[in-house]
Every structure is written in C-alpha cells, then in structure tokens.
Design an enzyme around this catalytic site. Structure first.
Site, PDB file in Angstrom:
ATOM      1  NE  ARG A 147      -3.899   2.135   2.548  1.00  0.00           N
ATOM      2  CZ  ARG A 147      -3.647   3.222   2.557  1.00  0.00           C
ATOM      3  NH1 ARG A 147      -2.715   3.827   3.177  1.00  0.00           N
ATOM      4  NH2 ARG A 147      -4.712   4.195   2.639  1.00  0.00           N
ATOM      5  CE  LYS A 193      -5.230   1.461   5.562  1.00  0.00           C
ATOM      6  NZ  LYS A 193      -6.623   0.638   5.057  1.00  0.00           N
ATOM      7  CB  SER A 252     -11.997  -1.439   2.453  1.00  0.00           C
ATOM      8  OG  SER A 252     -10.522  -1.752   2.261  1.00  0.00           O
TER       9      SER A 252
END
Length: 226
Positions: free
Chosen positions: A46, A146, A117
């Site tokens: 990510r 995040k 998600s």
C-alpha cells in the site's frame, strides 16, 4: 478456478501485513522479509500518503517485495493499483469504496484475489454480489497509520458482517495490537491486518512473532458461534 479458495484465504488472512515505504522505519522489503519470518501470512503493498513512491520507484519496490513473498510462498496483494498488480503478476488487488469499481477490477484481474474494504452491511452485501474474495473491515480501533481512515467501528460491525456472510473470509484492520487481537478474532474475523504494529517497531520479526502467537491462542479458544 481461483488461485486461492475461501478456506485457503481464511488461513492466509491470519496475519496480514499492509506495508509501504512511508510507514516503515527501514527498507520496506527488509521489513517484509523479517515479518514473514516472524509469522506474517499475507502481504499488501500500500504505497500511499505523503512522500509515497510513484512510477518506476514504486514498481521497483513492488518487485523487490514480490521477490521476498515468492521466496517464502506468501501471497502479495497490491492496493488500488491494478496496472502494477498485473505488471508484477501479484496474487491480487485490494480496493476501497472510492477506488475503481469492484466489477471492473474483477474483469481486469481474472482469477486473482480481490479484496474489498467494507464499512457497512450494505457495502458487504454489494461486495459479495460483485465477487469479492475477502472483506477488510475497520478501522476496528483508532489508528494513525492511514491519513484517510474512516470512523472507528469497534468489533460490532465485524460481528454483524460475519453473521450475514458466514463463508466470506474476513480480516479486521485498524489499531490492532497483540493485546487486542483476541477481541477481533472472537468477533468473527479470520485474521488481522496491521501496519504500524509491525512496520513501526525496531524488530519486525519479533513484533510479527508476538502477533502470531496471540492469534494462535485466540483462534484455539474462539467461540464457533461468534
């Protein structure tokens, strides 16, 4: 046939490392290797946020992480970059609700793993209809990893999604530590996804080992009706 069937995915999701150069204290590929040695069972690249790599630099990092994953037989998932996942021949793609639509991603990646998600029962229902292979549910607890994190869910949403989608592989994410892992597993998750619990520690190997041990104990004593 898909590369990983649901039963296999549930095993793979036990300890899922989400990693990028921006959240590692050392080289991301080195973190991945140490974490896998400590018990990580799946890896997601990510590469997002401030100072994230792009273009050739991102592809180079992805290639090095893939090489590590292949050496240990651990699946590599790429977050929200179908082109890179296909170029690397990674094992799959993980997308959020604001990313490329799941049905389009499925068309592009074929039988590779598609992770999604989800934050509501409605999103989970649609994701199942669109052939997602697993759900990432969270953030379960507060997280600073995040910048675009959604509001904290707690374990209630995990329980509700598990009740409605009994066969779907589900992983909890967001602020999960070894101490909090049992709550997530008892809520019905097949595993936990972590970022800083491994990437921000001085010893990713030991951090992964501690998490893996906590998960093994939690799973051995989990309530089958959770």
């Amino acid at each position: 046939m898909k590369r990983f069937e649901p039963a296999d995915l549930k095993e793979r999701l036990k300890l899922y490392l989400v990693v990028g150069s921006v959240n590692c204290r050392q080289d991301a590929a080195e973190v991945v290797e140490e974490a896998i040695r400590g018990g990580v069972t799946m890896v997601q690249l990510r590469e997002k946020g401030r100072n994230a790599l792009a273009g050739n630099a991102k592809a180079e990092l992805g290639g090095r992480i893939l090489a590590v994953c292949r050496r240990y037989g651990v699946p590599l998932i790429v977050n929200d970059d179908v082109d890179l996942a296909l170029a690397l021949d990674a094992d799959g793609v993980h997308i959020g609700q604001e990313d490329e639509p799941a049905d389009r991603v499925r068309e592009r990646i074929g039988n590779k793993i598609l992770g999604l998600s989800v934050h509501t029962l409605e999103e989970a229902k649609l994701g199942a209809e669109l052939s997602a292979d697993y759900f990432g549910v969270g953030p379960v607890f507060p997280t600073v990893s995040k910048e675009d994190a959604r509001p904290v869910q707690g374990t209630a949403m995990l329980r509700n999604i598990r009740r409605m989608h009994a066969a779907m592989p589900v992983v909890g994410i967001g602020g999960i530590t070894a101490a909090r892992a049992p709550e997530v597993i008892q809520a019905g998750a097949d595993g936990i996804a972590v970022i800083s619990a491994i990437t921000q520690t001085p010893d990713p190997y030991l951090a992964a080992m501690e998490l893996s041990r906590a998960l093994t104990v939690s799973m051995a004593g989990r309530n089958p009706q959770a």
